[in-house]
Structure formats: C-alpha cells, structure tokens
Design an enzyme around this catalytic site. Structure first.
Site, short mmCIF file in Angstrom:
data_model
loop_
_atom_site.label_atom_id
_atom_site.label_comp_id
_atom_site.label_asym_id
_atom_site.label_seq_id
_atom_site.Cartn_x
_atom_site.Cartn_y
_atom_site.Cartn_z
N LYS A 1 6.58 9.60 3.52
CA LYS A 1 6.57 9.49 4.98
C LYS A 1 6.04 8.16 5.47
O LYS A 1 6.45 7.65 6.50
CB LYS A 1 5.65 10.59 5.55
CG LYS A 1 6.35 11.89 5.73
CD LYS A 1 5.48 12.81 6.54
CE LYS A 1 5.92 14.24 6.30
NZ LYS A 1 4.88 15.20 6.46
N ARG A 2 5.12 7.63 4.72
CA ARG A 2 4.51 6.35 5.04
C ARG A 2 5.56 5.25 5.20
O ARG A 2 5.34 4.27 5.90
CB ARG A 2 3.57 6.11 3.86
CG ARG A 2 2.82 4.93 3.70
CD ARG A 2 1.71 5.25 2.68
NE ARG A 2 2.23 5.26 1.31
CZ ARG A 2 2.64 4.18 0.68
NH1 ARG A 2 2.61 3.03 1.27
NH2 ARG A 2 3.08 4.26 -0.56
#
Ligand code: GLU
Length: 466
Positions: A238-239
C-alpha cells in the site's frame, strides 16, 4: 488431457495487482490451450476470511473480464471431502495422530534454534498410539528418504530433499483442514493440470507433491510466478500507492490497460508493449515468464492507459467513462452523445478521471472561469464580438459546426477583428477555460441553448469587471 488452471485467492483483503497478474497468467494459459479456468475461494482460515473480501475478489475479476468457467468454489463448503481424504491417508498409514503438547513443541523448537537447526517436527508421534477421542492434530507422514524433483514451468528444475521437510499438520485440533491439504484435494478433484501461483508458495509445493503421491494421484505441472516489487525494490504494498485492482478502476484505469500492463510485468514478446486480449492469448507462454521479480512502474501503466483512451473504441471508452461522469454528478444521457465528446477530448487525458474532468463542461455549467484566461479574454473589447455572435447564433436553425463556423467568421469580418478577439472570450465563455476542441465543434456539442446561456453569463461577468 485437457488443460485446466485455477486462481485460488484467500479472501483476506481486496484483489491486489499481484493476485490479478497471477489470475491473468492462469486465465491466459487456459484460454490459449482451449482449456478451462477455475475460480476457487480459499476461505478455510475462518478468522481472516470474510464475505467483503470475497465480493472484492469477484468484483475485481469481473471488472478485469477474467471470466471463469467453473466456480467460484468455496473451500468451506468442502470440509467433508477433506475429512474423507484425511481418513483415507490415516487408514493407509500416510498420516498419523499427534498429541504433542504446545510445551513439548516449543521446547523442541528452542533446542533446534539453539543448535542452529531448522525448526521442524521430530516425528515423535509417528509410531505412538494416540487416542482419537483425545485432542490431537493429524500429520502427514512425509517420506524420510529421497527428494522431490519437479520441473517448474517458470523456474526450471527444482529439487527438495525430503529430510528438509517435516511431517506437516493436515488437520488441526479443531478439525479444520490446513492449507496444504485442502489445496491438494481441490487441485486433484478439480482436475487442475497447471498450478500457476505466486512463488511465495514454492516451499509448499514439495509437501503438496508428497501428499498427491501418497494419494496415488497424477501430478499437475507447477509454475511459480515471481512477485511484484515497488519501484524502490521492496515488495509491492500500500505504501507504493494503489495496489487494489478496484482502486485502479476508481483512479480511471481501463481494465484492458491494466491487463496489458500486468501481462508485460515479467513477460515479453520482443519489444511489443501493446497487446490486445486476443494477442495476449495467442502469444503468451507461461514458459517465457521471467524468474526474477518485476518492479511496478506507475508511469508506464499510465502511458498504456493513455494509449487505450486515445486508440480504443470510442464507444467502449465512453461506456467506461460514464461511471466517472456519474462521480462528477453528471448523467451523460442528459447532454451530447458521450461517444462524440470522447472522440474530441480523448487526446487530453491519461485516465478516465481526467477525461471526465475535461468532458464535464459539455454537460454542466462550470462553477468559475479560469482566472488567468479571464484576465486576458474578458475585457471591454470582448463585449461587442460576444454580443454580435450571440445575436447571430441565436438565429441559427441548424446547430452544426459548419453553420456555427460561418456565423463566427461573419462576426469577425463584420467587426474587422482578428479571429482571436472573438475566439478567446467565446471559448472561455463556453468552456470556463477547460481544454477544448475547435470552437465550432465545442459549441455544437455544448448545444445552442447552453452556449447562448453561457455567452450571457460571460457578458454579465465582463460588465461586472469593468
Ligand atoms: N490461497 C493461496 C493464496 O491466496 C493460493 C494458493 C495456491 O494458489 O495454491 O496465496
């Protein structure tokens, strides 16, 4: 034997791009060989699985167009079948009950760690009688001798020595089957011929092969697909931005663009970048997938997306775009034909979200004018050309680009001004400053009534500025 592949996600979150690529490879392999593609929901982990994730996976598969020929099958519906196989393995001596306590296993592990050995079960209960009425797990009796060798379609020949593998649990104390058991039973029952999956499962494969052998089954072929990394070399997460397939839809990607991007992640055919689905099916070869992990590159994804917006069938683009128009509160049915609008605006956007933004003014009066353009275009000198244009345009019976153009040319000839003196303020009046095609086409698509209304609004604004 006819080809059958599967995609077997665990419903513990959304469908992420890594999963989607594995699904695509599996789907392509089936389609290429005229085989069948199965969707199996691996929901045996009752704590982590949930219905929302199942829906997210189904939604993602549907959006991508990866239609399945069989399923979705749910592992939770197949517990009886797993139990049958566990009993068969027990009866044939390929499995045994184990009641080793947590403490014993913990002690064993600590000792092995201290001796720098790989933690593994020591087979303590292999030859013990364990009362079936007492709490226990069931372990697979993994062979001690020899090794498991298989030719991975991506990795090539792989060998695992059996003495590296311990007696894995196939049924937990609570009676539930473990991943390795249910996968084996399903792949066998469903007649899967190629198991195409992420290479995080590579260490499970020799265990699964041993169970299959114990069941006397014919082995499928395996293809372990490398993972996807973010642009910084770490595992994609997600980063790095969007990882969920549906998030890409929300950001305005076309499913065909995402599929095209994903197929190229770790697979290539010469220098070709753009592949229609039919070309993918024809050219894709699981044997040509790279062994090494690939890095996700958002720029390239957007480049491919832009290609599909610019070159795709305008009706198809319009169909996908209408959702994003809806997000802007616009019903494209209440305005010009969206297909025509797409044709004139599609050069100006990388995503459908951007395309919706540049198409909005055709359907809805904008809130405000672009401030910079306003300074240049909304001056006193604009009043006369706008007024004259308004008068002539309102008398037009035929609202077509040619007729509109004739009127505009007439105004500039009559007032003896350059076209820009009319064009600039008129364009701003009608579009608010959004990028737009030729004025005659813009006016035609905006429509006569809305164009006149917007010219009136511009005249009022200019007068207010003086
Ligand atoms: N359910 C597993 C996962 O989501 C995949 C298992 C398999 O493909 O064999 O990682």
């Amino acid at each position: 034997m006819s080809i059958k592949t599967r995609f077997a996600p665990s419903p513990t979150g959304y469908l992420h791009v890594g999963g989607a690529r594995t699904a695509l490879f599996s789907w392509l392999h089936a389609r290429k060989h005229g085989g069948r593609f199965v969707l199996r929901i691996e929901d045996t982990d009752l704590e982590r699985s949930n219905a929302e994730s199942v829906n997210a996976i189904l939604e993602g598969m549907t959006w991508l167009g990866l239609e399945y020929d069989e399923g979705p099958f749910y592992q939770t519906h197949r517990f009886e079948r797993y139990e049958e196989i566990v009993q068969q393995l027990l009866a044939e001596g390929h499995a045994y009950r184990c009641n080793c306590s947590k403490e014993r296993l913990e002690e064993l592990r600590e000792g092995q760690m201290a001796r720098k050995e790989k933690p593994r079960y020591d087979g303590h209960c292999r030859e013990h009688y364990v009362d079936p009425d007492e709490p226990h797990v069931i372990r697979f009796r993994n062979p001690h001798e020899g090794s498991v060798v298989f030719d991975d379609l991506v990795r090539g020949r792989l060998a695992f020595s059996n003495d590296e593998l311990d007696d894995l649990i196939i049924k937990r104390t609570d009676g539930s089957p473990t991943y390795n058991l249910s996968v084996v039973v399903d792949d066998l029952d469903m007649g899967i011929t190629q198991v195409i999956r992420g290479d995080d499962h590579i260490n499970n494969t020799p265990r699964q092969i041993n169970i299959l052998k114990a069941l006397g089954a014919e082995l499928p072929q395996y293809a372990h697909v490398p993972m996807i990394l973010g642009d910084d070399g770490a595992r994609l997460s997600k980063r790095h931005g969007a990882v969920s397939v549906m998030q890409y839809r929300d950001q305005g990607l076309l499913p065909e663009a995402l599929l095209n991007y994903l197929v190229r992640l770790g697979w290539s055919h010469g220098d070709q970048e753009i592949f229609s689905l039919d070309e993918m099916i024809e050219l894709f070869d699981i044997g040509n997938v790279n062994k090494a992990a690939s890095s996700f590159n958002t720029e390239k994804l957007l480049w491919i997306n832009q290609h599909y917006i610019k070159e795709g069938d305008p009706a198809r683009v319009a169909h996908l775009l209408s959702v994003h128009m809806g997000d802007l509160g616009i019903d494209p049915a209440l305005g010009p034909d969206l297909v025509e609008v797409v044709k004139v605006q599609r050069e100006r956007a990388k995503t459908l979200v951007e395309l919706a933004e540049v198409c909005a003014f055709f359907y809805k009066d904008f809130d405000e004018y672009n401030a910079n353009s306003m300074k240049k275009a909304f001056t006193e000198a604009a009043i006369a050309p706008l007024e004259r244009a308004r008068a002539l345009l309102s008398g037009l019976d035929e609202w077509q680009p040619e007729a509109i153009k004739r009127v505009l040319d007439e105004v500039v000839a009559e007032l003896e001004i350059g076209f820009g003196k009319l064009g600039m303020p008129l364009r701003l009046a009608v579009t608010g400053g959004a990028p737009s095609p030729d004025l005659d086409v813009t006016l035609q698509l905006v429509g006569q009534e809305a164009s006149l209304r917007r010219i009136d609004r511009a005249l009022e604004t200019i007068r207010g500025l003086l």
